[in-house]
Structure formats: C-alpha cells, structure tokens
Design a protein around this motif. Sequence first.
Motif, short mmCIF file in Angstrom:
data_model
loop_
_atom_site.label_atom_id
_atom_site.label_comp_id
_atom_site.label_asym_id
_atom_site.label_seq_id
_atom_site.Cartn_x
_atom_site.Cartn_y
_atom_site.Cartn_z
N ARG A 15 153.06 -57.58 34.81
CA ARG A 15 152.62 -57.14 36.14
C ARG A 15 153.81 -56.72 37.01
O ARG A 15 153.75 -55.73 37.75
N ALA A 16 154.91 -57.50 36.91
CA ALA A 16 156.10 -57.18 37.72
C ALA A 16 156.69 -55.83 37.32
O ALA A 16 157.10 -55.04 38.18
N ILE A 17 156.72 -55.55 36.02
CA ILE A 17 157.24 -54.26 35.54
C ILE A 17 156.39 -53.12 36.09
O ILE A 17 156.90 -52.09 36.57
N ARG A 18 155.05 -53.29 36.04
CA ARG A 18 154.17 -52.23 36.54
C ARG A 18 154.37 -51.99 38.03
O ARG A 18 154.43 -50.84 38.49
N TYR A 20 157.05 -52.59 39.77
CA TYR A 20 158.36 -51.98 39.99
C TYR A 20 158.30 -50.45 39.80
O TYR A 20 158.79 -49.68 40.63
N PHE A 21 157.64 -50.02 38.73
CA PHE A 21 157.56 -48.59 38.47
C PHE A 21 156.69 -47.88 39.51
O PHE A 21 156.98 -46.76 39.92
N LEU A 22 155.59 -48.54 39.93
CA LEU A 22 154.75 -47.95 40.97
C LEU A 22 155.51 -47.80 42.28
O LEU A 22 155.42 -46.78 42.97
N LEU A 25 158.05 -44.94 41.96
CA LEU A 25 157.39 -43.64 42.00
C LEU A 25 157.02 -43.27 43.44
O LEU A 25 157.21 -42.13 43.88
N ALA A 26 156.53 -44.27 44.20
CA ALA A 26 156.16 -44.01 45.59
C ALA A 26 157.38 -43.67 46.43
O ALA A 26 157.35 -42.76 47.27
N ALA A 27 158.48 -44.41 46.22
CA ALA A 27 159.71 -44.14 46.97
C ALA A 27 160.25 -42.74 46.66
O ALA A 27 160.70 -42.02 47.56
N SER A 28 160.19 -42.35 45.40
CA SER A 28 160.66 -41.02 45.02
C SER A 28 159.80 -39.93 45.66
O SER A 28 160.31 -38.92 46.14
N ALA A 29 158.50 -40.14 45.69
CA ALA A 29 157.60 -39.16 46.31
C ALA A 29 157.88 -39.02 47.79
O ALA A 29 157.93 -37.91 48.34
N LEU A 30 158.11 -40.16 48.48
CA LEU A 30 158.43 -40.11 49.91
C LEU A 30 159.75 -39.38 50.15
O LEU A 30 159.88 -38.61 51.12
N TRP A 31 160.76 -39.61 49.31
CA TRP A 31 162.06 -38.95 49.47
C TRP A 31 161.92 -37.44 49.30
O TRP A 31 162.49 -36.66 50.05
N ILE A 32 161.12 -37.02 48.29
CA ILE A 32 160.93 -35.59 48.06
C ILE A 32 160.25 -34.93 49.25
O ILE A 32 160.62 -33.85 49.70
N VAL A 33 159.23 -35.60 49.80
CA VAL A 33 158.53 -35.07 50.97
C VAL A 33 159.49 -34.94 52.15
O VAL A 33 159.50 -33.94 52.87
N LYS A 34 160.35 -35.97 52.34
CA LYS A 34 161.31 -35.94 53.45
C LYS A 34 162.29 -34.79 53.31
O LYS A 34 162.58 -34.05 54.26
N VAL A 35 162.83 -34.60 52.09
CA VAL A 35 163.84 -33.56 51.87
C VAL A 35 163.24 -32.16 52.00
O VAL A 35 163.82 -31.26 52.60
N LEU A 36 162.03 -31.98 51.44
CA LEU A 36 161.45 -30.64 51.40
C LEU A 36 160.76 -30.23 52.69
O LEU A 36 160.75 -29.05 53.06
#
Length: 326
Positions: A15-18, A20-22, A25-36
Amino acid sequence: MVSLPGSNPAWWYGRAIRLYFLFSLAASALWIVKVLYIDPTPLTSFQQPVRSPESTPASPSTYPHVLVDQSPSSSSEFQLQPPTREYTLAFTDHIYCINKQNRLGRKGRMHELFKYMHLDAHIFSRPQANHLGVWRDMINGGYERALVLEDDVDFELDAVPVIGKALDALNNSVSNWDMLYVGHCSMEEDKGRAKTGFSRVHKAFHPFCTSGYVLSRRGAQKLFAYFVKNSKQTHALDVQLVALIKRKLIDAYSLHPPVVYQRRDLYPSDDGMDLKIQKLFKNSAWSQAVAFVPHLANWTDPLDSEYLDPAFKHIPSWMEDKKTVN
C-alpha cells in the motif's frame, strides 16, 4: 487460518509503494501545469555542433548563434538547472579566463563560477598571463571566435542567451566584425548606433575595461599584429583599444547593459574607482552559486584549504586538468 487485510506487513508495504507512486505522479502533473500554464519559462533548445579535438574548427556559419541554456527569470531566487552536459558556448569555439599563476584565490572562484554556469572554460594561467598571450593562443589554435574573460568577473544570470542573441544579430547584419564587448566600464556605450536588430548591441563608443569580450579570428590577428609592432606602448590596454576603435582600425561593438561585470567588492582595484556601471548589475551568478551550492556558502578569498593546503604542496586534481590549466 485466514489473514485479515492489514494484519500482514507485506500488505502495508504494498500500500505504501502505491501511495508513493500516486503522490509522485500528482506532484509531477502539478509541476507541469505550473510550468506550462502558470509560470512559463521561455526555453529554446538546439543541437550544438560536435567536433573532435583534432578536427579543424567549424566555420562561423556552422554555429546556430542562439542560446544554449534556459533564460532565467527575473526572480532573485532563480537557480540554474544543469544541462545534460557541459558546453563552452554554442557561438564560440573557446572560452579563455586570464589568470596569473599567483592568483590562486581568483582561479578557484572562477573554476566554481564556470562550473555553476556550466561553461567549459580554459583558465589561461601563466606567470605573466595577458591578453596578448590569449590572442596568440587563439590564432595558433585556429579558433574562429573566442570569449575572453578576466579572473575578477561575474555574470548576469542570463549572460549565455543574451550573448547568443547579440552575436546572432551581429552575424546577420555585419559582414566582418572584430570585437564585441560583453563586459565594460562605460555608461556611454548606448550612444553608438548600430542597425543589428538587437537594441542592446551598439557601436563601441568608449568601452573602457577589458573584463569580457568576444573576439573574432580577424580581430585577434589585427590586435596581435598591432601590439607586437607597438610593444613599447605604456598606456593601459583598454585605453589603447579605445584609441584603435576611434581610429576605425578595429570594428568593435558593445553590449549595453553588459552581462559581465568586475567584482570590485571582492577584488578592490588599485585605481580606487567606484564604477557607476555596477548599478546596472541585477542578478549575480556568483551570488546565486554561493546561495545554492553548499560548499560555497562560506567561501573566502584568498584560497582556503579546500583548494590548496597552507604549505602550497598539494594541488587538487582539477587544477591539473588540461581543460582548466595549460
């Protein structure tokens, strides 16, 4: 016996691994939205010409003359991001930094500054290192153009893209140019008029100081021939260069405001001049390096034990690197 969910440590680990990846993924999506969409930063990428060390330097037409690194924002908190590999400048064959061998503190600071800026520079260290020696080396090395710096300078954070844009403008508007001052001490360099398509490039007016300039091969040949013939001149180099410019023997241009500045707060000059040009200095690359690179936080000059021990017997490996010391 049937194990209930949550009673097995392996279940919790999965559960912890899942989670962590979720979360990643959410943090990466937020960063992309911020940059673009929220805080876009202009990025321009291109392919830098690759040549083997033994090959003949490429002609000026093979260089794209545009920026290498991303353009920094106006925020004082901007930190340069490392590219995939170090480079010189895509618009020069070589970068020289003139350093007298007894100035080990300056050498150490410039090494760190170049490393932070991702510039593959040649610290031209000699007992009597001078501009004439650099011009000779440039001619003998077959370089078409080179960036020449003194060892007490600092950069604006956007120095790389601005120099690239300036050279691109020059190459598209001037058939043969000799010199582009990217660092100078004159507040009058915006008086010279030049139709280059870039408002910061001007005909050189009174570009005193030789803290930083880009020199073409033709310019190096002219200057070397003149100063060898007139070796008994007693005036300062920058004064003689201004005289050559006024006599139209050198086709020179200036970037104003400049992107290379002398750090007289770190290295006070013998002339005691307080340079007004310093008021134009906005975003210091060295100050950013000190703020973001942990081992530079308590930097002191002259050289501390990190680079050379008190007995001056142990020289770090990077000082022996042929790319850094010749």
